[in-house]
Design a protein around this motif. Structure first.
Motif, short mmCIF file in Angstrom:
data_model
loop_
_atom_site.label_atom_id
_atom_site.label_comp_id
_atom_site.label_asym_id
_atom_site.label_seq_id
_atom_site.Cartn_x
_atom_site.Cartn_y
_atom_site.Cartn_z
N GLY A 1 -42.62 9.99 13.58
CA GLY A 1 -43.46 10.55 12.57
C GLY A 1 -42.90 11.95 12.27
O GLY A 1 -43.15 12.18 10.94
N LEU A 2 -42.46 12.86 13.18
CA LEU A 2 -41.66 14.07 12.53
C LEU A 2 -40.56 13.73 11.57
O LEU A 2 -40.19 14.73 10.63
CB LEU A 2 -41.33 14.90 13.85
N GLY B 1 -40.74 11.79 9.32
CA GLY B 1 -41.00 11.29 7.96
C GLY B 1 -41.86 10.01 7.77
O GLY B 1 -42.19 9.67 6.68
N LEU B 2 -41.96 9.32 8.83
CA LEU B 2 -42.38 8.01 8.60
C LEU B 2 -43.97 8.10 9.07
O LEU B 2 -44.53 8.97 9.54
CB LEU B 2 -41.89 7.17 9.73
#
Lengths: 249, 311
Positions: free
Chosen positions: A120-121, A123-124
């Motif tokens: 997530g970090l 960028g997903l």
């Protein structure tokens, strides 16, 4: 090579560390400012200096050098975790990093939760991470341990998970520091395959290693750092051969 | 979708949304800081406003991760303890009983429903101290994250505050649970909607302080001790065991300058009397929240460049 294709441009990059021999103290320094005294650092160390290179999509830079030659510092600069003292680093796109074993992992979280946070970090979106999770777990060969807290993982497992996340988030740039050395031979082979796939997909990779063989087989360009400066740059197998010869002395 | 990986020799189809055909705009890093866009670095760093907007966008984008991290942090605080989350109730309870004994039964302080009176302010105080201490040490505690990952650093102190916000929510359960024991102490009304706003005010104060102290603490380890000292003093100048209206007017005026005073007394008014918080008393809190938050952003933006070198 057209500038449109570039993903990384490093120009006259330098990083200086002040080697202060005393712990900095808020009161002492504030008092120093008011007394008109400037604080002088006793000695400074250029961990990286005068390094320039350009990398296009699909290119891989191998960074060779002894301990303390500035490889790791150069990689943190490219990754953007530390800032240059002079010169510039320009990057485009999503950067995924593997700078230290288990960095960015939360030991109290399970493998799956760590995938969620880390991917997530990078960028997903949460949905995208969920969709890719099986793929990440499978590549890391952690099907049995993915719902276990990371604190019970071996260093090999951590390396596999970290690597698997880093390559499965469709990065534009991958920065890898030595981490590959931890996995067993089978996994290393698999990683090499994955790196080659990334290259085909157009990702730009910067990898630091002590192993000239690895650099020669994976890179399209290589630099050899000594005391923070480029000692030799060029074709990976030539640089690796020179480096080998020097190390054998 | 094929979950398995073919042997390395076979070309693997790219994951969906794979490397973008033409990579986006440049990000330049120089000794001056970050600069977004442009073909070449010009040495003009992104302004405070631009950085702030970028940070805000990133926070929104990463909101789920931020929440997950905060929940984990909250859980890990109680993980190794046999009674787990019981402790988050136990501490305020034990304090309440002790303080009530001393103040109501021995010192005979003339405050009706003293246990509830105390608990409401104490819960805010607990949140403020725990969140401030945690956020101040957060950057040091997560040194590996700071030095070795591209984790957006400003989220570290923020997540520390948010994880204590979960504690606060649990303690509010306790506050309202005491309705069963002291029904006379409560006046429930629609004015309870002011409560979240009061909490938000304290959250902003904590985040502002955290953005400042967490990165200053990386360079100057004495910051932590300064914060600890201020907090110790803060307990006695905050209306926790008393209300400012009990003090002589000149002292009450000074005490009300404390940003937390208006919040604590406002919460009491809302919960116990069913009245809106006194807006005049909330002014110091509002000013502090805005000023501290802006100062926090400014200082963080400056310190950010050197964080990885000192962590």
């Amino acid at each position: 090579m057209s500038a449109n294709n570039l993903n990384i441009r490093v120009e006259k990059l330098g990083k200086r560390f002040d080697r202060v021999h005393e712990k900095p103290m808020l009161l002492r320094e504030t008092a120093g400012i008011f007394a008109g005294r400037s604080q002088k650092s006793v000695d400074d160390l250029w961990a990286v200096r005068n390094v320039s290179f350009e990398l296009a999509k699909g290119e891989t830079l191998g960074v060779l050098g002894r301990n303390g030659s500035g490889k790791s510092t150069l990689l943190t600069l490219v990754a953007g975790t530390s800032f240059p003292s002079e010169g510039s680093v320009s990057t485009r796109g999503r950067i995924s990093t593997l700078l230290q074993l288990g960095a960015g992992f939360h030991v109290d979280m399970t493998g799956e939760e760590n995938i969620m946070v880390n991917a997530g970090l990078l960028g997903l979106s949460a949905d995208e991470v969920k969709r890719r999770t099986p793929q990440i777990v499978e590549f890391a060969e952690l099907q049995d341990a993915i719902d276990t807290q990371i604190r019970y993982y071996s260093s090999g497992m951590l390396a596999r998970l970290g690597f698997s996340i880093a390559i499965n988030v469709s990065p534009d740039i991958v920065v890898v520091d030595e981490v590959l050395a931890v996995g067993d031979l089978g996994f290393q082979k698999k990683c090499m395959g994955a790196v080659k796939d990334l290259q085909k997909g157009g990702a730009t990779i910067v990898l630091a290693s002590q192993a000239p063989v690895l650099v020669a087989s994976l890179s399209t360009k290589a630099i050899w750092l000594e005391k923070g400066e480029i000692k030799m740059a060029g074709d990976p197998s030539e640089v690796a051969a020179e480096y080998n010869a020097e190390m054998a002395k | 979708m094929d979950q398995g990986f073919p042997p390395p020799s076979a070309p693997r189809p790219l994951p969906e949304g794979g490397p973008s055909p033409a990579s986006g705009p440049w990000t330049h890093r120089t000794s001056a800081g970050v600069q977004f866009g442009g073909e070449r670095p010009t040495g003009n760093r992104a302004g405070l406003l631009q950085s702030f907007r970028a940070a805000l966008g990133l926070t929104w984008k990463l909101r789920q991760m931020l929440w997950l991290l905060s929940v984990k942090d909250f859980k890990s605080r109680y993980r190794a303890q046999a009674l787990g989350m019981f402790w988050s109730f136990a501490y305020p309870l034990v304090m309440m009983v002790t303080v009530t004994l001393a103040f109501e039964y021995i010192l005979k302080i003339p405050i009706p429903h003293f246990p509830v009176f105390y608990l409401i302010a104490a819960v805010f105080w607990q949140f403020f101290t725990n969140a401030t201490l945690a956020t101040t040490g957060s950057m040091m505690e997560n040194a590996a994250l700071v030095k070795r990952t591209t984790f957006p650093r400003f989220l570290i102190p923020i997540s520390a505050v948010l994880s204590h916000l979960i504690n606060l929510a649990m303690e509010f359960v306790l506050v309202f649970g005491f309705y069963l024991a002291f029904p006379g102490a409560y006046t429930f009304s629609v004015k309870l909607i002011a409560l979240p706003a009061l909490v938000l005010l304290v959250v902003f104060i904590c985040i502002g302080v955290g953005l400042m102290t967490s990165c200053l603490n990386v360079r100057y380890r004495d910051v932590f001790y300064i914060v600890t000292s201020v907090i110790t003093m803060g307990f006695w100048v905050s209306p926790i065991l008393y209300s400012t209206s009990m003090a002589p007017p000149w002292l009450a005026a000074i005490l009300r300058l404390n940003p937390l005073a208006g919040v604590m007394e406002g919460a009491r008014d809302v919960i116990m009397l069913g009245q809106w918080p006194n807006p005049a008393y909330l002014v110091p809190g509002l000013v502090a929240a805005v000023v501290l938050f802006l100062m926090g952003c400014f200082i963080f933006n400056r310190q950010n460049l050197k964080l990885a070198d000192y962590a």
